[in-house]
Design a protein around this motif. Sequence first.
Motif, mmCIF file in Angstrom:
data_model
loop_
_atom_site.group_PDB
_atom_site.id
_atom_site.type_symbol
_atom_site.label_atom_id
_atom_site.label_comp_id
_atom_site.label_asym_id
_atom_site.label_seq_id
_atom_site.Cartn_x
_atom_site.Cartn_y
_atom_site.Cartn_z
ATOM 1 N N ARG A 242 0.839 -1.199 0.000
ATOM 2 C CA ARG A 242 0.000 0.000 0.000
ATOM 3 C C ARG A 242 0.881 1.259 0.000
ATOM 4 N NH1 ARG A 242 -2.220 -0.782 4.557
ATOM 5 N NH2 ARG A 242 -3.807 -2.183 3.739
ATOM 6 N N GLN A 245 2.564 1.645 -3.522
ATOM 7 C CA GLN A 245 1.604 2.028 -4.560
ATOM 8 C C GLN A 245 0.936 3.374 -4.295
ATOM 9 O OE1 GLN A 245 -1.215 -1.144 -5.118
ATOM 10 N NE2 GLN A 245 0.307 -2.574 -5.920
ATOM 11 N N HIS A 246 0.868 3.756 -3.023
ATOM 12 C CA HIS A 246 0.232 5.033 -2.655
ATOM 13 C C HIS A 246 1.093 5.709 -1.584
ATOM 14 C CE1 HIS A 246 -3.369 3.695 -4.803
ATOM 15 N NE2 HIS A 246 -3.241 2.546 -4.182
ATOM 16 N N PRO A 259 4.228 6.636 -7.880
ATOM 17 C CA PRO A 259 3.912 5.370 -7.216
ATOM 18 C C PRO A 259 4.698 4.214 -7.826
ATOM 19 C CG PRO A 259 2.159 5.967 -8.736
ATOM 20 C CD PRO A 259 3.125 7.120 -8.719
ATOM 21 N N LYS A 261 5.256 -0.262 -8.369
ATOM 22 C CA LYS A 261 4.490 -1.338 -8.994
ATOM 23 C C LYS A 261 4.512 -2.632 -8.190
ATOM 24 C CE LYS A 261 5.447 0.540 -13.605
ATOM 25 N NZ LYS A 261 5.880 0.243 -14.990
ATOM 26 N N SER A 263 3.629 -5.695 -5.788
ATOM 27 C CA SER A 263 2.394 -6.364 -5.401
ATOM 28 C C SER A 263 2.668 -7.323 -4.247
ATOM 29 C CB SER A 263 1.813 -7.142 -6.579
ATOM 30 O OG SER A 263 2.609 -8.282 -6.866
#
Length: 590
Positions: A242, A245-246, A259, A261, A263
Motif C-alpha cells: 500500500r 503504490q500510494h 507510485p 508497482k 504487489s
Amino acid sequence: MLLRTGMSLVLTTVLLTPTAHAGPATPPRLPEQTGHGGAVSSVDPDATQIGIDVLRRGGNAVDAAVATAAALGVTDPFSAGIGGGGYFVYYDAHTGRVSTLDGRETAPHAADENLFVENGSPLPFAEAMTSGLAVGVPGTPRTWQQALRKWGTTSLREAMAPAQDLARRGFVVDQTFQTQIANNADRFGDFTSTRDLFLPGGKPPAVGSVFRNPELADTYRELARTGLASLHGGPIGRDVVRTVQHPPVMPGATRNVRPGKMSLLDLARYRVEERQATHVGYRGLDVYSTGPSSGGGTTVGEALNILESTDLSKMSDVDHLHRFIEATKLSFADRNRWVGDPRYSRVPTDALLSQRFADSRACLINPGAVLPAPVAAGDPHDPRPCGAAAQASPTRQDAENTTHLVVTDRWGNAVSYTLTVEAEGGSGIVVPGRGFLLNNELTDFSFVPVTPGVPDPNLPGPGKRSRSSMAPTIVLDRGELAFVVGSPGGATIITTVTQILTLHVDRKLSLLDAIRAPRASQRNSAVTPAEAAFLASAQAEGLGRLGHRFSQVADIGAATAIERLPDGRWRAVAEPSRRGGGAARVVRTG
C-alpha cells in the motif's frame, strides 16, 4: 546435535528476558580491541554490544551477526534495515568452506526495462530515488532467517529479541544520527509517516536525547512470531505494498512522488539465492567475496589480479597508489560491461577472475602516465594483451550509504555482512505504523543503456536484481581465517576494500592504519574523487604530476574488520572517525 540444541536453549532463556534498564546507556566507541572468545565490529556501539552479548551467551558468529544487523536497523536505520537487502558471507571453520547468501532486493514482476523512463527520457536520479518506483522487494529478513537455519544455533525470534528491546527502550541520539536526518529533512518532511517518526515537532531529535521506535519493536515481534509470513503475504506485506503504490505524501507537498508497482505476490515470491563465492589468490592468500548479482567480488578480485603482477611492497607510495587507481579504473570498466543478475545475463564470472584476463588488462597501465578515462571494457571471453572494445564503459551515479558488520566466534567461524537501504534514508518513505524505511535499491539499475549500441546487463526487468557493489570479504591463509573486512559506500565499496587489502597485505600497514588511511576512489572516470586528507598529502601531489586529476568528496566508506593473530587472539577494528567512528569489541580482553 545435543550441543547445538543446548546452545539454543541457553539463548532462549537469556535473550527473551532482556535485562531491565533504568535508561539507555551507550557503550563506548572503540576503533580497536584485542582479546579472546570472538569479536564484533560495526558502525554502532549499541549494535556491536548486542552482538558481543550473543557470543558471551554461547551463540555463534551467525547468531551474533543477525542480532547485530537487527540492532543496526534500529540505530542506523538510514543505512540498513528490514526494508532493504544485502549480501551475507560465512566462513565455516570446521569445513573451511566460504558460503554466500544473495539477499538483494528484486524488481516487481510488473517492471520492465523502461521502469525509469518517462516520455522517452530517463528520470532525474533524485526524482527516481524518492519514489515508489525505486522500492525493491526487501530481502534482509529472509537473509537473516536463511542464515540462521543453515548455520545458526538459535531462532529468528531469539536473534531479534535484543533489537526489539532496544527499539522499545530507546538509545541516545548522537551527532551522526541527527545529521543524517538533517541531510534528508526536506524529503523526510514530505511524507507523513517519515515526518512523524524522524522529525518530531518538525526538527531532528536533539543530540543526547533518547530516540524510541515502538512501532519497529512491534514489527520485529510480529515478523519473528510469524516466521516472516506477515511480510511475505500477510499484514506487514499489505502495508508495504500500500505504501509503495500510494506513498503517504504530505498534503500540500509539491514533490512529484511517483507510485511503484510492487504487489503482494512479489513479496510472496521473494527468495534468497545461495551463490558460489568469488575467489582469487593474492600474495599467497585466498580472497573470497560475493558474486553476481553483486559486482563487488569480481571487481575487487580483478583489481587484485591486475596488481598481482607487480611487487607493490617495493614501490614508492606514489607509484603504489598510481597502480591501485589504474587497476580499479580498468576493473570498473569490465564490471560495467559484463556484470548483472545471473538469472538474466550470462555473467562471465570465472573469466573476469582469471589471471590471464587480468594480465591482458594490466599491460595497459603506464607507470609514468594516466590512462585516459573512461576506458573501454576488455573481453574476458577472448583476452588479448592490451586489448579493449571500441566503446567506453563509464560508471553511472549511485547512492553511497550502506552499513557493514563483521563477526567471529570462539570456534573460528566468521561472518562478513553488508546490508543497505541504498541511499541515506533509502526512498525516504517510512511504512506507516511499522517504523522502518523502504529502500530505493532499484535506482542501482541502469535507467537506459550506459553505452548506446552495447548490451547492458543491468537494465531493469521483472523480478530482476540490480547490480550491486557490495563486497563483504573473507581472507584465508592456507585454509585458516586470516581476516574479514568490508565497507559501506555504494560503488566506493570496491575501491575501499581493494585499498585496505593492498595497504595491509602489500604495504604491511596494520588493519587499523589501513582502514584510517586517506582514500581515493577511481571508478572509470576522468576525475578521481578523494577525501580532503588524501588531497592534502604529498602522494596526491606526486600523482598529479603523473596526470591524475582529483575532486574532493566527504568521507569514503566506514570499514570494519577482524583479524586472527598468531597467538589465537582476535583483533577487532573499526573506523576511528568516518561516520562518527565505529565500535570494535571482543568477548574477553587480555
